[in-house]
Design a protein around this motif. Structure first.
Motif, PDB file in Angstrom:
ATOM      1  N   THR A 218      94.752  39.541 130.545  1.00 56.67           N
ATOM      2  CA  THR A 218      93.861  39.087 132.032  1.00 56.67           C
ATOM      3  C   THR A 218      93.011  40.118 132.289  1.00 56.67           C
ATOM      4  O   THR A 218      93.511  41.260 132.515  1.00 56.67           O
ATOM      5  CB  THR A 218      94.671  38.746 133.338  1.00 56.67           C
ATOM      6  OG1 THR A 218      95.625  37.600 132.836  1.00 56.67           O
ATOM      7  CG2 THR A 218      93.888  38.236 134.300  1.00 56.67           C
ATOM      8  N   VAL A 219      91.717  39.840 132.417  1.00 55.38           N
ATOM      9  CA  VAL A 219      90.621  40.823 132.684  1.00 55.38           C
ATOM     10  C   VAL A 219      90.163  40.536 133.686  1.00 55.38           C
ATOM     11  O   VAL A 219      89.573  39.435 134.019  1.00 55.38           O
ATOM     12  CB  VAL A 219      89.697  41.019 131.520  1.00 55.38           C
ATOM     13  CG1 VAL A 219      88.605  42.212 131.685  1.00 55.38           C
ATOM     14  CG2 VAL A 219      90.384  41.410 129.946  1.00 55.38           C
ATOM     15  N   GLU A 220      89.894  41.324 134.984  1.00 53.13           N
ATOM     16  CA  GLU A 220      89.306  41.209 136.179  1.00 53.13           C
ATOM     17  C   GLU A 220      88.032  41.795 136.255  1.00 53.13           C
ATOM     18  O   GLU A 220      87.762  43.224 135.989  1.00 53.13           O
ATOM     19  CB  GLU A 220      90.342  41.863 137.191  1.00 53.13           C
ATOM     20  CG  GLU A 220      90.048  41.462 138.695  1.00 53.13           C
ATOM     21  CD  GLU A 220      90.676  41.938 139.670  1.00 53.13           C
ATOM     22  OE1 GLU A 220      90.364  41.679 140.952  1.00 53.13           O
ATOM     23  OE2 GLU A 220      91.889  42.277 139.401  1.00 53.13           O
ATOM     24  N   PHE A 221      86.987  41.360 136.638  1.00 51.78           N
ATOM     25  CA  PHE A 221      85.696  41.659 136.820  1.00 51.78           C
ATOM     26  C   PHE A 221      85.202  41.804 138.264  1.00 51.78           C
ATOM     27  O   PHE A 221      85.894  41.568 139.267  1.00 51.78           O
ATOM     28  CB  PHE A 221      84.592  40.616 136.268  1.00 51.78           C
ATOM     29  CG  PHE A 221      84.772  40.704 134.611  1.00 51.78           C
ATOM     30  CD1 PHE A 221      83.974  41.535 133.981  1.00 51.78           C
ATOM     31  CD2 PHE A 221      85.837  39.851 134.052  1.00 51.78           C
ATOM     32  CE1 PHE A 221      84.010  41.488 132.400  1.00 51.78           C
ATOM     33  CE2 PHE A 221      85.657  39.823 132.718  1.00 51.78           C
ATOM     34  CZ  PHE A 221      85.104  40.544 131.823  1.00 51.78           C
ATOM     35  N   ASP A 222      84.081  42.476 138.402  1.00 53.98           N
ATOM     36  CA  ASP A 222      83.660  42.981 139.926  1.00 53.98           C
ATOM     37  C   ASP A 222      83.016  41.778 140.684  1.00 53.98           C
ATOM     38  O   ASP A 222      82.455  41.789 141.718  1.00 53.98           O
ATOM     39  CB  ASP A 222      82.882  44.058 139.861  1.00 53.98           C
ATOM     40  CG  ASP A 222      81.648  43.762 138.983  1.00 53.98           C
ATOM     41  OD1 ASP A 222      81.356  42.952 138.337  1.00 53.98           O
ATOM     42  OD2 ASP A 222      80.636  44.718 139.319  1.00 53.98           O
ATOM     43  N   GLU A 223      82.806  40.512 139.722  1.00 48.08           N
ATOM     44  CA  GLU A 223      82.055  39.322 140.513  1.00 48.08           C
ATOM     45  C   GLU A 223      82.616  38.106 139.649  1.00 48.08           C
ATOM     46  O   GLU A 223      83.322  38.244 138.700  1.00 48.08           O
ATOM     47  CB  GLU A 223      80.514  39.716 140.287  1.00 48.08           C
ATOM     48  CG  GLU A 223      80.082  39.594 138.841  1.00 48.08           C
ATOM     49  CD  GLU A 223      78.476  39.736 138.859  1.00 48.08           C
ATOM     50  OE1 GLU A 223      77.916  38.812 139.533  1.00 48.08           O
ATOM     51  OE2 GLU A 223      77.983  40.496 138.073  1.00 48.08           O
ATOM     52  N   THR A 224      82.278  37.073 140.005  1.00 47.22           N
ATOM     53  CA  THR A 224      82.406  35.662 139.537  1.00 47.22           C
ATOM     54  C   THR A 224      81.846  35.600 138.227  1.00 47.22           C
ATOM     55  O   THR A 224      80.565  35.796 138.061  1.00 47.22           O
ATOM     56  CB  THR A 224      82.076  34.451 140.317  1.00 47.22           C
ATOM     57  OG1 THR A 224      82.571  34.634 141.668  1.00 47.22           O
ATOM     58  CG2 THR A 224      82.536  33.143 139.872  1.00 47.22           C
ATOM     59  N   VAL A 225      82.653  35.332 137.221  1.00 41.72           N
ATOM     60  CA  VAL A 225      82.301  34.719 135.856  1.00 41.72           C
ATOM     61  C   VAL A 225      81.893  33.461 135.470  1.00 41.72           C
ATOM     62  O   VAL A 225      82.640  32.772 135.978  1.00 41.72           O
ATOM     63  CB  VAL A 225      83.298  35.659 134.709  1.00 41.72           C
ATOM     64  CG1 VAL A 225      82.922  35.274 133.404  1.00 41.72           C
ATOM     65  CG2 VAL A 225      83.427  37.122 134.926  1.00 41.72           C
TER      66      VAL A 225
ATOM     67  N   ASN B  39      88.837  31.896 135.867  1.00 43.07           N
ATOM     68  CA  ASN B  39      89.171  31.428 137.196  1.00 43.07           C
ATOM     69  C   ASN B  39      88.670  32.622 138.212  1.00 43.07           C
ATOM     70  O   ASN B  39      89.191  33.724 138.253  1.00 43.07           O
ATOM     71  CB  ASN B  39      90.782  31.769 137.233  1.00 43.07           C
ATOM     72  CG  ASN B  39      91.205  31.062 138.401  1.00 43.07           C
ATOM     73  OD1 ASN B  39      90.452  31.160 139.537  1.00 43.07           O
ATOM     74  ND2 ASN B  39      92.383  30.740 138.773  1.00 43.07           N
ATOM     75  N   ASP B  40      87.300  32.301 138.488  1.00 47.43           N
ATOM     76  CA  ASP B  40      86.566  33.172 139.409  1.00 47.43           C
ATOM     77  C   ASP B  40      86.183  34.580 138.605  1.00 47.43           C
ATOM     78  O   ASP B  40      85.533  34.545 137.737  1.00 47.43           O
ATOM     79  CB  ASP B  40      87.356  33.441 140.707  1.00 47.43           C
ATOM     80  CG  ASP B  40      86.355  33.968 141.916  1.00 47.43           C
ATOM     81  OD1 ASP B  40      85.159  34.063 141.775  1.00 47.43           O
ATOM     82  OD2 ASP B  40      87.051  34.160 142.752  1.00 47.43           O
ATOM     83  N   ASN B  41      86.694  35.519 139.143  1.00 48.00           N
ATOM     84  CA  ASN B  41      86.388  36.726 138.528  1.00 48.00           C
ATOM     85  C   ASN B  41      87.416  37.229 137.365  1.00 48.00           C
ATOM     86  O   ASN B  41      87.431  38.524 137.027  1.00 48.00           O
ATOM     87  CB  ASN B  41      86.284  37.950 139.492  1.00 48.00           C
ATOM     88  CG  ASN B  41      87.400  38.109 140.431  1.00 48.00           C
ATOM     89  OD1 ASN B  41      88.341  37.204 140.661  1.00 48.00           O
ATOM     90  ND2 ASN B  41      87.697  39.607 140.796  1.00 48.00           N
ATOM     91  N   LYS B  42      88.229  36.265 137.214  1.00 45.92           N
ATOM     92  CA  LYS B  42      89.580  36.641 136.148  1.00 45.92           C
ATOM     93  C   LYS B  42      89.344  35.954 134.970  1.00 45.92           C
ATOM     94  O   LYS B  42      89.080  34.605 135.038  1.00 45.92           O
ATOM     95  CB  LYS B  42      90.904  36.722 136.792  1.00 45.92           C
ATOM     96  CG  LYS B  42      90.962  37.579 138.102  1.00 45.92           C
ATOM     97  CD  LYS B  42      92.494  37.295 138.705  1.00 45.92           C
ATOM     98  CE  LYS B  42      92.658  38.568 139.811  1.00 45.92           C
ATOM     99  NZ  LYS B  42      94.210  38.078 140.552  1.00 45.92           N
ATOM    100  N   VAL B  43      89.478  36.449 133.829  1.00 44.49           N
ATOM    101  CA  VAL B  43      89.407  35.960 132.452  1.00 44.49           C
ATOM    102  C   VAL B  43      90.760  36.221 131.860  1.00 44.49           C
ATOM    103  O   VAL B  43      91.270  37.130 131.483  1.00 44.49           O
ATOM    104  CB  VAL B  43      88.218  36.534 131.698  1.00 44.49           C
ATOM    105  CG1 VAL B  43      88.069  35.740 130.450  1.00 44.49           C
ATOM    106  CG2 VAL B  43      86.971  36.243 132.252  1.00 44.49           C
TER     107      VAL B  43
END
Length: 996
Positions: free
Chosen positions: A480-487, A508-512
């Motif tokens: 699971t990769v978390e980003f600083d904004e919605t992907v 899922n929102d900012n998590k891939v």
């Protein structure tokens, strides 16, 4: 006021170090007083022959380094002691730390070279002794110690009660302490308190204090999650106490132990902030469960969704709060959800607390309660082309659409992406600046709709592509990769090399979340994601490094149920984790034994106690159903041992062997077996008999009057009156056997007892805590007669000398003379099925193979149940329950062939169930033709008249002179009924041999 020459600090504690940590223990008067009373100057009561002598006291203190003798080896008990010497004694006695590098007094020769200075500084720092002249700072280390000073020391060391009134000649500063010593019988009231104390007196006082503070608990340490307490004793030794029950965290508890023949009772507290148990479980909506621990927990085990089980539900995620004490479980998307206001069980497994000192496995009952409407929790612009709405709880996807949103009170042209559980991403053009959003029509999973409200949000330009802020992996195949904004989208992803592409990409929102078919490395990996785009169409390819966390937790059994399905006993085993199907469905991983530990080999089980029918596994509730056949004794207790089961971790974890106790009685489907009524002495009593032992406490209490209702019904069972509560008070209900209640009818207005009446019982549990009829929680039956009845369509001849007949209730007294089989009386009987079945024995070969024409009768019977109700007369045809038998026809191997042919002759016509293919039937037979010979059964046929079975097998190896044996697996056939007679009786096990 005290004179400043007073050598004792005015503090109820004789000793208080600079750190304020160590205090003299002063409560053991029994020992200290008996010692102190031996002082020759103080004693008002003489000791007997067993008293400790002054020389013995001196020797004991010398051994501890508190006193030193004179160079000539004597104690010098008749001599006096200086203040410097006494300072050393006090320092050694109380374990004070010697103080160097400090000179608090100005006496002549009071220098660092003076032997007494470290001890004088120690008692001064502790506030125990002061100088003779505090103004001039003179200690007078060569001065003598007076009796008044000694009395004061003794009083304080022994914690004597200090009186308000005094009557002694001691100096003013010492009067109260001296009076306390006098009142205790330790001091002669006429003593010269200003006189110097002898060394003998000082030895006695020091010995008293030493005894008073000896063998005390100076500290303790709790370890092994509250199971072990190690006490530090004042003599320097340690005592380790292992408790039968671990201490409750953060609660003061008394611990008792014995050391050197002395009993200790100490109050200890296991102080910890790490979790010891689940504190509470709540659900304020139907898709999330909040698990609150009583302290902090380990993140890896707490966030493993496999560690939480609710029957019928699967979890999408388990998320630990920032303070590490609370886990939020999210139920998987779909039709399954919690039921509002219905009691539910959550099983927590293998959650470690924060310091790994305890693994929490606990079952908690809770009741979901969703009474709050969903609200808008957050509105956030995603650049100028979209905005995100986060709701306060999970909401239904079908209620989230473009018509749900208005921007600045205007209908918008938009596409809406629902992100489970509570997020909507609305794509529409927006201008920069402030806006107002109005939301309506959105519903949660209990059907409550949002109250339309307006929310403010601000739109700004977004020109930056998403950036990675975190990454974690689960068991080599999921990242699971978390980003600083919605992907918005990800074009592709792979790990380490382009050949190991992600098989699924979930945003899922900012998590891939990426899932791979091929495992990652156990060491560090690099994950690549191409064209990661946000809702402003900013895009970039990124990479992130991750070291996977292996799943090393074994699966565990969290629940074992025993029930009946279609006449078969079913063990339903629920596990804590998903299992590999081949291990879950391997019959050899399940062994049934009886209460004596012997393998059970009845129909439906092999000779090794394995189930004949392959167990079935359902992954969504992690449950295996084991069919144990229909032949277990209904009143017996069994054990089922489960082993060899493996979870789905990349490196599979194996279940530790688990043994479940299975009570066959509780496996019965909960029901009312009969209801009857009588009216002795003008009072109507209704008897309700169940098929299981009843619970008589708690929420399933069978003695609760409110749970029994009655109504009139027609011949079709349709209600003709409103249901009425049978009894007003609980006192009207009596438990007359473990499974039967008697109700004194006191509230039957509107019930016509001359017409058919149905009685129902609701929310009643059996003794195992299971509700009767968990579907709607209500069971019932029509009121009948009190008579005992035979089940006339369930009378079978099970052998040539045995007939089995079932009854509607358990029998307590059976009269053999009641029964007649075509004019023949039985010779004996046995009871089975919790005394509900009678097996009648007759002389050998009484019954012909063809049972047509046999009738069992009971005329004017006296057989009765435990309530004195008699058996009704009956006549019933006897059905065929006799298993067919076979005899050997022949076993041959024709010359120059590789075929063995076996024929067996049946006692009656046989048939093969068409539901079983040829391979299954062939597998029931095996042929052994001796060592060095291999055989394979390749054909089984039943003759047209059903009287002959022919088995053929290919053979390799020489067989001349060897014995060939054919075996038939009767256990497997009994469970499957693949080969039976015309009445469905399964062909039993047989084995025949013949020399070839």
């Amino acid at each position: 006021m005290r004179n400043t020459s007073d050598p004792i600090k005015e503090n109820s504690n004789v000793m208080n170090t600079q750190g304020g940590e160590k205090k003299v223990m002063k409560k053991i008067l029994s020992v200290a007083l008996s010692t102190a009373m031996a002082f020759s100057m103080f004693a008002s009561v003489a000791f007997g022959d067993t008293a400790v002598s002054p020389q013995q006291q001196f020797d004991a203190l010398k051994a501890k380094g508190i006193f030193e003798g004179f160079p000539n080896g004597t104690a010098g008990l008749d001599q006096e002691m200086t203040r410097g010497q006494f300072a050393k004694v006090i320092t050694k006695l109380l374990g004070l730390k010697e103080v160097t590098g400090q000179l608090s007094y100005k006496d002549k020769n009071y220098t660092a070279k003076n032997w007494a200075v470290p001890y004088i500084e120690a008692v001064t720092a502790a506030g125990i002794m002061q100088g003779k002249d505090t103004t001039k700072k003179i200690f007078d280390f060569n001065g003598k110690v007076t009796i008044a000073e000694m009395a004061t020391i003794l009083t304080r060391a022994l914690d004597l009660e200090v009186p308000a009134e005094t009557n002694n000649s001691a100096p003013e500063w010492a009067k109260k302490d001296v009076q306390a010593a006098i009142n205790a019988g330790l001091v002669d009231a006429n003593a010269n308190f200003t006189a110097n104390a002898s060394r003998q007196l000082l030895v006695g006082a020091a010995y008293a204090v030493d005894q008073a503070q000896s063998l005390k608990v100076s500290s303790y340490e709790v370890s092994e999650a509250g199971k072990v307490v190690t006490f530090k004793i004042s003599d320097g030794e340690s005592v380790k106490v292992t408790l039968d029950k671990a201490l409750e965290a953060n609660k003061e508890t008394e611990v008792k132990f014995t050391y050197k023949e002395k009993q200790f009772t100490e109050k200890v507290t296991y102080k910890t902030t790490v979790a010891q148990a689940v504190a509470s479980v709540t659900a304020t909506n139907l898709k999330e469960i909040t698990v609150k621990f009583d302290g902090t927990v380990d993140q890896n085990s707490a966030e493993s969704k496999n560690n939480y089980v609710v029957n019928g539900l699967t979890f999408k995620s388990a998320t630990l709060s920032d303070d590490k004490t609370t886990v939020t479980l999210l139920v998987s998307e779909g039709n399954t959800s919690l039921t509002n206001q219905r009691s539910t069980s959550l099983q927590v497994n293998n959650v470690k607390n924060a310091d790994a000192s305890k693994t929490i496995t606990q079952k908690v009952e809770f009741t979901p309660l969703d009474v709050a409407v969903p609200e808008v929790k957050e509105v956030k612009a995603l650049g100028t082309k979209a905005f995100k709405v986060v709701f306060s709880e999970p909401v239904k996807a079908e209620t989230v659409n473009a018509t749900s949103f208005r921007v600045d009170n205007n209908v918008i042209a938009a596409s809406v992406k629902y992100v489970y559980p509570n997020t909507a991403i609305v794509t529409t053009d927006l201008t920069t600046g402030d806006h107002t959003l109005r939301v309506s029509g959105v519903q949660d999973y209990s059907g409550l709709a949002i109250v339309p409200v307006e929310s403010k949000f601000t739109v700004t330009e977004d020109t930056a592509a998403p950036k990675v802020v975190g990454v974690k992996s689960n068991d080599l195949k999921e990242v699971t990769v978390e980003f600083d904004e919605t992907v918005k989208s990800v074009a592709s992803a792979y790990a380490n090399t382009s050949g190991n592409t992600a098989q699924s990409i979930e945003i899922n929102d900012n998590k891939v979340t990426l899932k791979f078919n091929n495992p990652l490395n156990v060491s560090e990996n690099t994950v690549y994601l191409t064209a990661v785009s946000d809702y402003s169409n900013n895009s970039a390819s990124v990479d992130a490094k991750v070291t996977p966390t292996l799943d090393t937790v074994r699966p565990a059994v969290v629940d074992a149920k025993f029930k009946m399905e279609n006449g078969n006993y079913i063990a339903e085993i629920q596990f804590s984790k998903s299992l590999k199907v081949d291990s879950a469905q391997n019959p050899e991983n399940y062994v049934l034994k009886d209460a004596d530990g012997k393998v059970v080999t009845v129909s439906g089980l092999t000779s090794k106690g394995y189930p004949v029918i392959t167990p079935s596994y359902t992954d969504n509730n992690k449950t295996v159903k084991v069919n144990l056949g229909s032949s277990l004794k209904s009143d017996a207790t069994y054990t089922l041992t489960v082993s060899g089961v493996i979870d789905t971790a990349y490196i599979g974890n194996v279940l530790l062997p688990y043994t479940a106790t299975l009570n066959a009685n509780t496996a019965q489907n909960g029901s009312v077996t009969r209801v009857w009524s009588d009216v002795p002495n003008g009072v109507r009593y209704v008897y309700v008999q169940f098929n299981k032992t009843l619970a008589t406490t708690g929420d399933g209490n069978a003695l609760d009057a409110a749970k029994y209702m009655a109504m009139n019904v027609d011949n079709n069972g349709v209600a003709t009156t409103t249901a009425k509560q049978l009894a007003k008070e609980n006192n009207d209900i009596t438990l007359i056997s473990t499974n039967t209640v008697r109700i004194a009818v006191t509230n039957n207005t509107g019930i016509d007892w001359a017409q058919p009446v149905k009685v129902s019982a609701s929310y009643i549990k059996d003794s195992e805590g299971n509700y009767f009829n968990t579907g709607n929680y209500t069971v019932g039956s029509n009121v009948g007669t009190a008579d005992v009845k035979a089940t006339t369509d369930d009378v079978y001849a099970t052998s040539r000398n045995e007939v089995k007949v079932k009854f509607n209730t358990a029998l307590s007294n059976v009269n053999l003379g009641d029964f007649d089989l075509n004019g023949i009386s039985p010779t004996s009987y046995t009871l089975a099925d919790s005394n509900k079945t009678v097996v009648l024995k007759f002389a050998d070969n009484t019954i012909a193979s063809d049972v047509d024409g046999y009738t069992l009768k009971a005329t004017n019977p006296s057989t009765q149940d435990s309530f004195g109700n008699k058996l009704q007369a009956f006549t019933a045809p006897v059905k065929d329950g006799i298993a067919p038998t076979v005899t050997l026809g022949n076993i041959v191997r024709p010359a120059n062939t590789n075929t063995i042919t076996v024929t067996v002759n049946a006692s009656e016509e046989l048939k093969q169930d068409a539901n079983y293919n040829a391979a299954y039937i062939q597998d029931l037979f095996s042929i052994d033709a001796g060592s060095g010979v291999t055989t394979t059964v390749n054909g089984v046929s039943i003759s047209q008249d059903g009287k002959t079975i022919t088995v053929t097998a290919t053979v390799s190896g020489a067989t001349d002179g060897k014995v060939a044996t054919v075996k038939f697996d009767g256990s497997k056939n009994k469970a499957a009924k693949a080969i039976t007679d015309q009445n469905g009786n399964a062909l039993d096990e047989f084995s025949f041999g013949k020399q070839l």
